[in-house]
Write a protein that holds these residues in place. Structure first.
Motif, short mmCIF file in Angstrom:
data_model
loop_
_atom_site.label_atom_id
_atom_site.label_comp_id
_atom_site.label_asym_id
_atom_site.label_seq_id
_atom_site.Cartn_x
_atom_site.Cartn_y
_atom_site.Cartn_z
N PRO A 86 8.51 -5.46 -30.29
CA PRO A 86 8.52 -4.88 -31.81
C PRO A 86 9.63 -5.47 -32.67
O PRO A 86 10.73 -5.56 -32.02
N PRO A 87 9.31 -5.77 -33.80
CA PRO A 87 10.45 -6.05 -34.91
C PRO A 87 12.09 -5.46 -35.22
O PRO A 87 12.88 -6.37 -35.40
N GLU A 88 11.14 -4.53 -35.07
CA GLU A 88 13.09 -3.57 -35.18
C GLU A 88 14.02 -4.12 -33.80
O GLU A 88 15.15 -4.40 -33.54
N THR A 89 13.44 -4.53 -32.84
CA THR A 89 14.72 -4.61 -31.63
C THR A 89 14.80 -6.28 -31.81
O THR A 89 15.90 -6.79 -31.98
N LYS A 90 13.99 -6.91 -32.33
CA LYS A 90 14.11 -8.51 -32.88
C LYS A 90 15.21 -8.17 -33.76
O LYS A 90 16.60 -9.23 -33.45
N LEU A 91 14.90 -7.50 -34.85
CA LEU A 91 16.08 -7.94 -35.81
C LEU A 91 17.06 -7.20 -35.09
O LEU A 91 18.24 -7.40 -35.56
N LEU A 92 17.53 -5.90 -35.02
CA LEU A 92 18.95 -5.70 -33.90
C LEU A 92 19.42 -6.84 -32.70
O LEU A 92 20.67 -6.57 -32.93
N ALA A 93 18.82 -7.02 -32.08
CA ALA A 93 19.36 -8.35 -31.22
C ALA A 93 20.47 -9.49 -32.72
O ALA A 93 20.99 -9.38 -31.50
N VAL A 94 19.31 -9.48 -33.13
CA VAL A 94 20.38 -10.94 -33.84
C VAL A 94 20.89 -10.14 -34.56
O VAL A 94 22.02 -10.95 -34.99
N SER A 102 28.31 -13.37 -30.59
CA SER A 102 28.27 -13.90 -28.52
C SER A 102 27.51 -14.81 -29.71
O SER A 102 27.12 -15.41 -29.71
N PHE A 103 27.23 -15.30 -28.11
CA PHE A 103 26.51 -16.40 -27.58
C PHE A 103 24.56 -15.54 -27.51
O PHE A 103 24.27 -14.31 -27.28
N GLN A 104 23.94 -16.25 -27.24
CA GLN A 104 22.75 -15.77 -27.36
C GLN A 104 22.24 -14.62 -25.89
O GLN A 104 21.16 -13.54 -25.89
N THR A 105 22.99 -15.42 -24.69
CA THR A 105 22.75 -14.20 -23.52
C THR A 105 23.59 -12.83 -23.63
O THR A 105 22.87 -11.85 -23.32
N THR A 106 24.42 -12.91 -24.34
CA THR A 106 25.03 -10.80 -24.74
C THR A 106 24.57 -10.37 -25.32
O THR A 106 24.21 -9.57 -25.79
N GLY A 107 23.87 -11.26 -26.31
CA GLY A 107 22.91 -10.52 -27.27
C GLY A 107 21.65 -9.76 -27.00
O GLY A 107 21.40 -8.85 -27.38
N ALA A 108 21.10 -10.63 -26.27
CA ALA A 108 19.63 -10.37 -25.03
C ALA A 108 19.64 -9.61 -24.26
O ALA A 108 19.12 -8.60 -24.15
N LEU A 109 20.86 -9.46 -23.45
CA LEU A 109 21.27 -7.97 -22.75
C LEU A 109 21.71 -6.49 -23.35
O LEU A 109 21.43 -6.20 -22.95
N PHE A 110 22.11 -6.83 -24.83
CA PHE A 110 22.45 -6.23 -25.52
C PHE A 110 21.21 -4.92 -25.74
O PHE A 110 21.07 -3.42 -25.50
N PRO A 116 15.81 -16.02 -23.06
CA PRO A 116 14.99 -16.92 -23.25
C PRO A 116 13.95 -16.40 -24.02
O PRO A 116 13.03 -16.96 -25.21
N SER A 117 13.81 -15.25 -23.92
CA SER A 117 12.77 -14.95 -24.87
C SER A 117 13.86 -14.76 -25.99
O SER A 117 13.15 -14.17 -27.39
N PHE A 118 14.50 -13.73 -26.46
CA PHE A 118 15.85 -14.15 -27.45
C PHE A 118 15.86 -15.29 -28.28
O PHE A 118 15.57 -15.71 -29.36
N SER A 119 16.33 -16.41 -26.98
CA SER A 119 16.17 -17.35 -28.06
C SER A 119 14.25 -17.93 -28.48
O SER A 119 14.99 -18.78 -29.30
N ALA A 120 13.54 -17.26 -28.24
CA ALA A 120 12.02 -18.12 -28.65
C ALA A 120 11.70 -17.53 -29.62
O ALA A 120 11.52 -17.90 -30.54
N PHE A 121 12.76 -15.85 -30.13
CA PHE A 121 12.23 -15.43 -31.65
C PHE A 121 13.31 -15.52 -32.80
O PHE A 121 13.13 -15.35 -34.41
N LEU A 122 14.99 -16.04 -32.05
CA LEU A 122 15.84 -16.41 -32.93
C LEU A 122 15.55 -16.82 -34.34
O LEU A 122 15.77 -16.40 -35.10
N PRO A 123 14.98 -17.97 -34.20
CA PRO A 123 14.59 -19.25 -35.46
C PRO A 123 14.05 -18.33 -36.51
O PRO A 123 13.97 -18.38 -37.44
N LYS A 124 13.02 -17.70 -36.26
CA LYS A 124 12.49 -17.11 -36.77
C LYS A 124 12.65 -16.08 -37.96
O LYS A 124 12.65 -15.45 -38.68
#
Length: 243
Positions: A86-94, A102-110, A116-124
């Motif tokens: 959901p958009p909320e999950t993407k926004l809060l992660a970023v 932190s790095f992508q790994t830490t943000g994704a775990l949080f 890989p999923s985090f990296s896929a939507f991060l630029p968007k």
């Protein structure tokens, strides 16, 4: 006994069916049975107190909801998406990654998702947030807006003709190893030197965030577009105040 007999019969039947399959399909079937799909708990704002939200994301609940409403149409998952977040999950992660540095790994775990999923939507997500800049960060360019800003500053401290308060702040940053020396500031930490101008309400009206921490504040201002506009007389007798 009846239950045990039925379970034994089912196992025998499954083994017979597997033996009828080609060897490579037998392996895939065994792998599918042994691998269990794990769904992690996704991060949300539910159950968080306002101070915790501000500490975690540097924005209050209302600001996050407002930002989410602006970017939600662009971040809504499509039917073709394999992993739907959901958009909320993407926004809060970023937001957490940006705030914590932190790095992508830490943000994704949080956020409860894979890297890989985090990296896929991060630029968007970043591009969508950046696209909102012209809507929310605007220096007063009309006579009416300039007069309102001048009156606001005059009511605060009695200064006339003020169009903004300017200062620089260092945002901590992990630089590439080859450019380490460029981002080392006077406090011997690594940062980006960000110049910001705010109006009488404390709202940012202009920002420059492209220089490393070793660059002096005066250099950033002298090479900024807003400085050129003041020199060209675009803002008349308008002034900027700074310390």
């Amino acid at each position: 006994m009846e239950v045990l007999f039925i379970q034994h019969a089912r196992r025998c039947r499954a083994q017979e069916q597997q033996q009828q399959l080609p060897p490579h399909q037998q392996g895939l079937q065994r792998q599918c049975r042994t691998q269990e799909k794990i769904f992690r708990t996704r991060t949300t704002l539910q159950g968080l107190r306002e101070p915790d939200i501000i500490q975690r994301y540097r924005l209050n609940w209302q600001a996050i909801q407002q930002l989410l409403r602006h970017i939600e149409p662009q971040l809504a998952p499509s039917l073709q998406t394999l992993h739907i977040f959901p958009p909320e999950t993407k926004l809060l992660a970023v937001l957490h990654m940006l705030v914590s540095g932190s790095f992508q790994t830490t943000g994704a775990l949080f956020a409860g998702i894979s890297q890989p999923s985090f990296s896929a939507f991060l630029p968007k997500v970043l591009d969508t947030i950046i696209s909102l800049t012209p809507r929310h960060i605007n220096f007063p360019n009309t006579q009416q807006k300039q007069q309102k800003t001048k009156q606001g500053f005059y009511q605060i401290n009695g200064f006339s003709h003020v169009l903004g308060a300017i200062d620089c702040t260092h945002v901590l940053f992990v630089p590439p190893a080859a450019m380490d020396h460029l981002y080392r500031n006077r406090k011997h930490t690594h940062s980006i030197n960000v110049q910001a101008i705010v109006d009488h309400r404390g709202l940012i009206t202009n920002i420059v965030a492209k220089y490393p921490g070793s660059v002096h504040d005066s250099f950033i201002f002298c090479h900024s577009t807003i400085s050129q506009y003041f020199q060209d007389g675009r803002y008349g007798n308008g002034l900027l105040v700074g310390k």
